[in-house]
Design an enzyme around this catalytic site. Sequence first.
Site, PDB file in Angstrom:
ATOM      1  N   TYR A 110      -0.471   2.973   0.541  1.00  0.00           N
ATOM      2  CA  TYR A 110       0.647   2.610   1.426  1.00  0.00           C
ATOM      3  C   TYR A 110       0.943   3.769   2.396  1.00  0.00           C
ATOM      4  O   TYR A 110       1.234   4.885   1.954  1.00  0.00           O
ATOM      5  CB  TYR A 110       1.850   2.310   0.526  1.00  0.00           C
ATOM      6  CG  TYR A 110       3.216   2.310   1.154  1.00  0.00           C
ATOM      7  CD1 TYR A 110       3.514   1.509   2.264  1.00  0.00           C
ATOM      8  CD2 TYR A 110       4.249   3.081   0.605  1.00  0.00           C
ATOM      9  CE1 TYR A 110       4.787   1.510   2.799  1.00  0.00           C
ATOM     10  CE2 TYR A 110       5.526   3.070   1.137  1.00  0.00           C
ATOM     11  CZ  TYR A 110       5.788   2.296   2.246  1.00  0.00           C
ATOM     12  OH  TYR A 110       7.053   2.295   2.776  1.00  0.00           O
ATOM     13  N   LYS A 150      10.911  -6.214  -2.244  1.00  0.00           N
ATOM     14  CA  LYS A 150       9.786  -7.143  -2.120  1.00  0.00           C
ATOM     15  C   LYS A 150       9.998  -8.384  -2.985  1.00  0.00           C
ATOM     16  O   LYS A 150       9.885  -9.505  -2.509  1.00  0.00           O
ATOM     17  CB  LYS A 150       8.473  -6.457  -2.537  1.00  0.00           C
ATOM     18  CG  LYS A 150       8.261  -5.093  -1.916  1.00  0.00           C
ATOM     19  CD  LYS A 150       8.137  -5.136  -0.408  1.00  0.00           C
ATOM     20  CE  LYS A 150       8.034  -3.739   0.174  1.00  0.00           C
ATOM     21  NZ  LYS A 150       7.903  -3.715   1.620  1.00  0.00           N
ATOM     22  N   ASP A 192       4.336   2.909  -9.209  1.00  0.00           N
ATOM     23  CA  ASP A 192       5.234   2.219  -8.284  1.00  0.00           C
ATOM     24  C   ASP A 192       4.985   0.720  -8.458  1.00  0.00           C
ATOM     25  O   ASP A 192       3.955   0.199  -8.024  1.00  0.00           O
ATOM     26  CB  ASP A 192       4.931   2.698  -6.853  1.00  0.00           C
ATOM     27  CG  ASP A 192       5.833   2.040  -5.816  1.00  0.00           C
ATOM     28  OD1 ASP A 192       6.326   0.922  -6.070  1.00  0.00           O
ATOM     29  OD2 ASP A 192       6.024   2.636  -4.733  1.00  0.00           O
ATOM     30  N   ILE A 237       6.786  -1.868  -7.350  1.00  0.00           N
ATOM     31  CA  ILE A 237       7.669  -2.592  -6.419  1.00  0.00           C
ATOM     32  C   ILE A 237       7.203  -4.039  -6.195  1.00  0.00           C
ATOM     33  O   ILE A 237       7.994  -4.907  -5.887  1.00  0.00           O
ATOM     34  CB  ILE A 237       7.786  -1.809  -5.080  1.00  0.00           C
ATOM     35  CG1 ILE A 237       8.827  -2.417  -4.148  1.00  0.00           C
ATOM     36  CG2 ILE A 237       6.473  -1.699  -4.360  1.00  0.00           C
ATOM     37  CD1 ILE A 237       9.135  -1.569  -2.916  1.00  0.00           C
TER      38      ILE A 237
END
Length: 471
Positions: A144, A271, A229, A231
């Site tokens: 990312y 998200k 992570d 998310i």
Amino acid sequence: MNLSSKATCASHGQDSSYFLGWQEYEKNPYDEVRNPDGIIQMGLAENQLSFDLLESWLAENPDAASFRRNGESIFRELALFQDYHGLPAFKNALAKFMAEIRGNKVSFDPRNLVLTAGSTSANEALVFCLAEPGDAFLLPTPYYPGFDRDLKWRTGVEIVPIQCTSSNGFRITKPALEEAYDTARNRNIRVKGILVTNPSNPLGITLSDKELNLLINFVESKEIHLISDEIYSGTVFNSPRFTSVMEILLDRNYVDTEVRNRVHIVYSLSKDLGLPGFRVGAIYSNNPMVVATATKMSSFGLVSSQTQYLLSAMLSDEKFAKNYVVENQKRLKNRHMMLVQGMEDAGISCLESNAGLFSWVDMRHLLESDTFEAEMELWKKIVYDVGLNISPGSSCHCLEPGWFRVCFANMSEETLNLAMQRLKSFVDSIYQSNDSYGFFHNFSVKDSRRRLLKKWVFRLSSSDRGLERDR
Ligand SMILES: Cc1ncc(COP(=O)(O)O)c(C=O)c1O
């Protein structure tokens, strides 16, 4: 100008094509009526597919958004609340929601949760807790693009890439881990941990149990940390199902071990619930020192009390939360299929994926040469001539030129269809043209719209003819 080195250094990463694409989109955004030739934003991992579910819940529960409890105003209570430990009701609800997303195979103790203003803030706070300036985290590529800002900019920490390639579907391997670790050590950089995204942004794939075990073995042997992570944990729309690193720790019976204290999760509602504007994130850690330090740090990026109040009411409605997750995944699956099909129609393949709000798309065959310069050339044509903002693999630090991240959940079905038609016209024209250079320079959205309009008029008139025949 006498500003700080922070103000003048380039490590924020805002010059990346990832952010430049957003700027280009802002200058000329597509709108069906007002700007039909504009750029379609496919570089933004937003989830707009299930707003109707959230809005229906809000309509049925008016107290939650209007500072009321059982009809009584709690405006003053919320206006004054500033405890950086967060609202207990919200932390309970968030911990339950996180367990629900993981099929209740693991549970989360709300006392180990630290609330932050999104995952951006959570990742940075964790890095501040775990590393000194000049230390490094290892990250699998592609990653990312925001991590260059979130992990490095203010902390002074380095990112050392774990080089993953298409040869095995960008999976993490032991040699790649060892190589990244050795690279850092050879540069005299101390490695403090590994950070992975699971499911992966930008790949849209979940980590396998094998990869997760490999990561745990590695951080155990090197005595470093692992940040996962998660998310995108609620966006897994196809098998294999999502396995959280916490589940692997449980499977391995790592209940009271050192390594358990070195594994940390990052989460956010940006998200899974599609609420990036609400800035709701969290760190989950089994390490009491990390929890205590991150809690103190969270003063710099708290979640506002009315947001916590609203979301505690929403997420503690267990029936709603369960239904939302299932329905949202169904919608994501459908969108993902539309994108993959549209790409296929244009002769483009996507990495097989099961999660996320985007696909990792292989356009290597459209490059004029196997270089990142050619990738940038292709990207510019796709942004300016085709009118699609997608993210080049180089902005995600991919090793191989020609891969792009394409988002599918931040627009309507009609806009996604139009985007796929534009792309197909572009690719068709490359193949139709003997002189691809000539084509590249001549292609424009207006031409493609004219072609599409012709096809559409033809389809309409032929169906009219069909109707006449039927009569
Ligand atoms: C992997 C990953 N981590 C963190 C973030 C930041 O999210 P937030 O809006 O919660 O700060 C994003 C956003 O795109 C992301 O993809």
